[in-house]
Design a protein around this motif. Sequence first.
Motif, PDB file in Angstrom:
ATOM      1  N   ARG A  21      -1.508   0.581   1.346  1.00  0.00           N
ATOM      2  CA  ARG A  21      -0.571   0.440   0.219  1.00  0.00           C
ATOM      3  C   ARG A  21      -0.212  -1.023  -0.027  1.00  0.00           C
ATOM      4  O   ARG A  21      -0.081  -1.458  -1.158  1.00  0.00           O
ATOM      5  N   VAL A  22      -0.030  -1.748   1.049  1.00  0.00           N
ATOM      6  CA  VAL A  22       0.328  -3.164   0.943  1.00  0.00           C
ATOM      7  C   VAL A  22      -0.843  -3.975   0.381  1.00  0.00           C
ATOM      8  O   VAL A  22      -0.646  -4.913  -0.392  1.00  0.00           O
ATOM      9  N   ILE A  32      -3.935   1.556  -9.645  1.00  0.00           N
ATOM     10  CA  ILE A  32      -3.438   1.012  -8.372  1.00  0.00           C
ATOM     11  C   ILE A  32      -2.121   1.684  -7.982  1.00  0.00           C
ATOM     12  O   ILE A  32      -1.924   2.070  -6.822  1.00  0.00           O
ATOM     13  N   THR A  33      -1.225   1.848  -8.945  1.00  0.00           N
ATOM     14  CA  THR A  33       0.078   2.466  -8.658  1.00  0.00           C
ATOM     15  C   THR A  33      -0.096   3.906  -8.189  1.00  0.00           C
ATOM     16  O   THR A  33       0.528   4.328  -7.203  1.00  0.00           O
ATOM     17  N   MET A  72      -3.429  -2.868  -1.581  1.00  0.00           N
ATOM     18  CA  MET A  72      -3.940  -2.444  -2.891  1.00  0.00           C
ATOM     19  C   MET A  72      -3.588  -3.378  -4.046  1.00  0.00           C
ATOM     20  O   MET A  72      -4.424  -3.600  -4.917  1.00  0.00           O
ATOM     21  N   PRO A  73      -2.398  -3.932  -4.079  1.00  0.00           N
ATOM     22  CA  PRO A  73      -2.092  -4.832  -5.202  1.00  0.00           C
ATOM     23  C   PRO A  73      -2.853  -6.163  -5.171  1.00  0.00           C
ATOM     24  O   PRO A  73      -2.924  -6.849  -6.189  1.00  0.00           O
ATOM     25  N   SER A 119      -2.763   5.202  -6.840  1.00  0.00           N
ATOM     26  CA  SER A 119      -3.420   5.173  -5.530  1.00  0.00           C
ATOM     27  C   SER A 119      -2.421   4.845  -4.427  1.00  0.00           C
ATOM     28  O   SER A 119      -2.470   5.442  -3.339  1.00  0.00           O
ATOM     29  N   MET A 120      -1.526   3.914  -4.692  1.00  0.00           N
ATOM     30  CA  MET A 120      -0.516   3.557  -3.686  1.00  0.00           C
ATOM     31  C   MET A 120       0.394   4.748  -3.372  1.00  0.00           C
ATOM     32  O   MET A 120       0.857   4.900  -2.244  1.00  0.00           O
ATOM     33  N   TRP A 121       0.627   5.573  -4.352  1.00  0.00           N
ATOM     34  CA  TRP A 121       1.485   6.741  -4.182  1.00  0.00           C
ATOM     35  C   TRP A 121       0.850   7.775  -3.240  1.00  0.00           C
ATOM     36  O   TRP A 121       1.528   8.399  -2.424  1.00  0.00           O
TER      37      TRP A 121
END
Length: 132
Positions: free
Chosen positions: A98-99, A85-86, A101-102, A88-90
Motif C-alpha cells: 500500500r505504501v 491505484i486508490t 503503490m503511489p 488497489s491500495m484499498w
Amino acid sequence: MKKTLYNIAGTVALLLGILGIFLPVLPTTPFLLLASACYMRGSARMHHWLMNQRHLGPYLRNIQSGRGIPLRAKIMALAVMWTSITLSMWFVPYFWARVMMPVPGIAVTIYLFRIRTLDPSAEPPLDQIRRE
C-alpha cells in the motif's frame, strides 16, 4: 543481426505501450517512444507504419516534434491511473504494498506535468502532417 534485435525490442515496446493504454500503472508514452526509436534503427517500413498508424501516429508525431500531449489525454491518464491505484491500495492486504503503490503514480504524474500540453489551435491540418 542488430536490426533484428531492434525490431524485436520495438515490437515488445509497442506491445507494452498498447497494454499501457488499458493498464493504468504501465506507462504508454515511454514505451511508444522506445518502439519508434527501435523501429527507426531496425526497419524503415515498421517505423513508417507506426508513425502513420491511425491512432498512435498523430500522438507520437506530436510528442516527437515537441508539440506535446493533448490535455484530455493527460486528464484521462491521471484520472484512470489514480483511481486504479486508490482501489488497489484499498484491496491489497500488505501494508508495504500500500505504501509503495503511489510511487509509480507520483512518477507518472510528474512526467505528465512536465510534458508540454498540446495547443489544439496550433495544430496543422492532418493532410499537412502526413506529407512531412
